[in-house]
Scaffold this motif. Structure first.
Motif, PDB file in Angstrom:
ATOM      1  N   ASP A  10       0.872  -1.171   0.000  1.00 38.02           N
ATOM      2  CA  ASP A  10       0.000   0.000   0.000  1.00 38.02           C
ATOM      3  C   ASP A  10       0.912   1.225   0.000  1.00 38.02           C
ATOM      4  OD1 ASP A  10      -1.847   2.025   0.415  1.00 38.02           O
ATOM      5  OD2 ASP A  10      -2.234   1.495   2.509  1.00 38.02           O
ATOM      6  N   ALA A  11       1.106   1.806  -1.189  1.00 37.22           N
ATOM      7  CA  ALA A  11       2.034   2.928  -1.336  1.00 37.22           C
ATOM      8  C   ALA A  11       1.258   4.232  -1.312  1.00 37.22           C
ATOM      9  CB  ALA A  11       2.832   2.785  -2.628  1.00 37.22           C
ATOM     10  N   PHE A 101     -10.584  -0.684  -2.362  1.00 45.03           N
ATOM     11  CA  PHE A 101     -11.846  -1.366  -2.664  1.00 45.03           C
ATOM     12  C   PHE A 101     -11.814  -2.816  -2.219  1.00 45.03           C
ATOM     13  CE2 PHE A 101     -13.860  -4.343  -5.622  1.00 45.03           C
ATOM     14  CZ  PHE A 101     -15.204  -3.988  -5.490  1.00 45.03           C
ATOM     15  N   HIS A 102     -10.741  -3.528  -2.545  1.00 48.08           N
ATOM     16  CA  HIS A 102     -10.693  -4.957  -2.219  1.00 48.08           C
ATOM     17  C   HIS A 102     -10.517  -5.194  -0.720  1.00 48.08           C
ATOM     18  CE1 HIS A 102     -11.072  -6.999  -6.073  1.00 48.08           C
ATOM     19  NE2 HIS A 102     -10.506  -5.929  -6.589  1.00 48.08           N
ATOM     20  N   GLY A 103      -9.986  -4.216  -0.007  1.00 47.56           N
ATOM     21  CA  GLY A 103      -9.995  -4.330   1.438  1.00 47.56           C
ATOM     22  C   GLY A 103     -11.370  -4.039   2.016  1.00 47.56           C
ATOM     23  N   ALA A 104     -12.073  -3.096   1.387  1.00 45.10           N
ATOM     24  CA  ALA A 104     -13.341  -2.616   1.941  1.00 45.10           C
ATOM     25  C   ALA A 104     -14.512  -3.543   1.673  1.00 45.10           C
ATOM     26  CB  ALA A 104     -13.661  -1.236   1.373  1.00 45.10           C
ATOM     27  N   VAL A 105     -14.539  -4.147   0.492  1.00 48.93           N
ATOM     28  CA  VAL A 105     -15.719  -4.907   0.043  1.00 48.93           C
ATOM     29  C   VAL A 105     -15.419  -6.404   0.084  1.00 48.93           C
ATOM     30  CG1 VAL A 105     -17.352  -5.266  -1.847  1.00 48.93           C
ATOM     31  CG2 VAL A 105     -16.412  -2.981  -1.431  1.00 48.93           C
ATOM     32  N   PRO A 106     -15.977  -7.141   1.031  1.00 47.32           N
ATOM     33  CA  PRO A 106     -15.749  -8.586   1.094  1.00 47.32           C
ATOM     34  C   PRO A 106     -16.229  -9.252  -0.197  1.00 47.32           C
ATOM     35  CG  PRO A 106     -16.833  -7.796   3.090  1.00 47.32           C
ATOM     36  CD  PRO A 106     -16.871  -6.669   2.104  1.00 47.32           C
ATOM     37  N   GLY A 107     -15.384 -10.102  -0.766  1.00 53.00           N
ATOM     38  CA  GLY A 107     -15.754 -10.775  -2.001  1.00 53.00           C
ATOM     39  C   GLY A 107     -15.448  -9.971  -3.248  1.00 53.00           C
ATOM     40  N   ALA A 285     -11.802  -4.125   5.724  1.00 55.08           N
ATOM     41  CA  ALA A 285     -10.400  -4.241   6.119  1.00 55.08           C
ATOM     42  C   ALA A 285      -9.599  -3.135   5.446  1.00 55.08           C
ATOM     43  CB  ALA A 285      -9.860  -5.621   5.740  1.00 55.08           C
ATOM     44  N   SER A 286      -8.313  -3.101   5.725  1.00 55.37           N
ATOM     45  CA  SER A 286      -7.432  -2.031   5.259  1.00 55.37           C
ATOM     46  C   SER A 286      -7.045  -2.219   3.795  1.00 55.37           C
ATOM     47  CB  SER A 286      -6.161  -2.017   6.105  1.00 55.37           C
ATOM     48  OG  SER A 286      -5.388  -3.175   5.815  1.00 55.37           O
ATOM     49  N   GLY A 290      -6.434  -5.431   1.269  1.00 51.97           N
ATOM     50  CA  GLY A 290      -6.950  -5.452  -0.098  1.00 51.97           C
ATOM     51  C   GLY A 290      -5.888  -5.853  -1.099  1.00 51.97           C
ATOM     52  N   ALA A 291      -4.666  -5.355  -0.924  1.00 53.52           N
ATOM     53  CA  ALA A 291      -3.574  -5.736  -1.820  1.00 53.52           C
ATOM     54  C   ALA A 291      -3.288  -7.229  -1.710  1.00 53.52           C
ATOM     55  CB  ALA A 291      -2.326  -4.925  -1.494  1.00 53.52           C
ATOM     56  N   LEU A 292      -3.321  -7.749  -0.483  1.00 56.18           N
ATOM     57  CA  LEU A 292      -3.076  -9.181  -0.294  1.00 56.18           C
ATOM     58  C   LEU A 292      -4.215 -10.019  -0.883  1.00 56.18           C
ATOM     59  CD1 LEU A 292      -1.571  -9.038   3.286  1.00 56.18           C
ATOM     60  CD2 LEU A 292      -0.400  -9.856   1.224  1.00 56.18           C
ATOM     61  N   ARG A 293      -5.439  -9.531  -0.781  1.00 59.29           N
ATOM     62  CA  ARG A 293      -6.547 -10.250  -1.420  1.00 59.29           C
ATOM     63  C   ARG A 293      -6.364 -10.295  -2.931  1.00 59.29           C
ATOM     64  NH1 ARG A 293     -11.587  -7.624   2.116  1.00 59.29           N
ATOM     65  NH2 ARG A 293     -11.306  -8.971   3.947  1.00 59.29           N
ATOM     66  N   LEU A 294      -5.835  -9.215  -3.493  1.00 61.78           N
ATOM     67  CA  LEU A 294      -5.582  -9.186  -4.940  1.00 61.78           C
ATOM     68  C   LEU A 294      -4.445 -10.132  -5.324  1.00 61.78           C
ATOM     69  CD1 LEU A 294      -6.003  -5.480  -6.083  1.00 61.78           C
ATOM     70  CD2 LEU A 294      -7.254  -7.478  -6.895  1.00 61.78           C
TER      71      LEU A 294
END
Length: 302
Positions: A10-11, A101-107, A285-286, A290-294
């Motif tokens: 997260d830069a 977005f990917h941290g905020a929105v589950p799925g 989530a943060s 989100g980056a890790l989910r991606l």
């Protein structure tokens, strides 16, 4: 495979946060925080060589969400740096709002309404389609953000000083805060100095305090901000196709939502008119998560 690593980055404009997780396990993050470079480039990644978790041969996926993606050459510099640091990994460099977005929105299906100093709306659907609305910078956009609120309040104060608008309690408080009540030019200069020292949304706490005391003008400023955010969310949703049988998820992301009901209630009212069955949530989530989910998502499409 179970010992393979995924790295999320997260830069932001102030710090670069780097997190680690293991494939086929729950997130076991060991975050590293490094000051960001002034131009948003990848130079802070040089600190990875001293990070105990840096194991490039085991890293299979890296996602970096960065600011300043529109600046010439910034994305390419990040990609080159990451490929050099993680030669065996799939590397993706995406805008910072995408990892938020990917941290905020589950799925990963729905829309994130990001509102802080700036604002941007971003959504994705189950078909993999995406849409982005707003976030064009303080000069020409960021409607509904902390910058917009501050700018609008200063504009109203200057108009009152020029006898275009009437005086108000908010006018008195802003003049007192900036130490100028007789000359519009000096007040504008004082506001510019405050912006340099405290950021473009520096008046948000003051406006919020006034609104909580019942100041109608301050309350209406937040209603206007919520209206702008709502209109942009609506446009984002209109540009995507969602399953009509399920309520669409709308996640509130960013520091401006921390003012609470001043923003959340008018926003909910606006969205209820257009999408009465929407599920409005606070972020799950943060952005680093989100980056890790991606990174996981990237492995599935490798």
């Amino acid at each position: 495979m179970t010992d393979s690593r995924m790295v999320g980055i997260d830069a932001g404009g102030t710090n670069v946060r780097i997190g680690l997780s293991h494939v086929a396990s729950d997130h076991a993050m060991t975050p590293l925080v490094i000051p960001a470079s002034e131009d948003g480039g990848p130079e802070p990644l040089q600190a990875l060589s001293d990070w105990s978790c840096y194991e490039p041969d085991k890293t299979v996926s890296v996602v970096a969400g960065i600011t300043k993606v529109s600046r010439a050459g910034v994305v390419e510099r990040w990609e080159q740096a990451l490929l050099r640091l993680f030669p065996h990994a799939k590397v993706q460099v995406v805008p910072d709002f995408q990892i938020a977005f990917h941290g905020a929105v589950p799925g990963g299906v729905g829309v994130a309404a990001l509102a802080g100093t700036g604002s941007v709306m971003y959504g994705e659907n189950a078909l993999g389609e995406s849409a982005r609305v707003g976030g064009r910078g303080w000069e020409y956009g960021d409607e509904g953000s902390g910058t917009w609120l501050t700018t609008e309040a200063i504009r109203r104060t200057i108009r009152a000083m020029d006898s275009i608008d009437g005086l108000s309690p908010l006018y008195t408080v802003i003049c007192g805060h900036l130490g100028e009540s007789s000359d519009a030019g000096r007040l504008a200069e004082a506001a510019r100095r405050e912006t340099l020292s405290r950021g473009r949304g520096f008046l948000v706490p003051l406006i919020a305090d006034q609104a909580r005391q019942g100041d109608a003008e301050a309350i209406n400023l937040f209603v206007g901000a919520a209206g702008w955010i709502g209109a942009q969310v609506r446009t984002t949703l209109q540009r995507l196709t969602f399953d009509s049988g399920s309520p669409v998820t709308i996640a509130r992301v960013g520091g401006l939502w921390d003012v609470g009901p001043l923003m959340t209630e008018p926003f909910a009212q606006v969205m209820a008119r257009w999408y009465p069955h929407a599920a409005i949530i606070r972020e799950d989530a943060s952005p680093l998560i989100g980056a890790l989910r991606l990174t996981e998502k990237g492995l599935l499409t490798r």
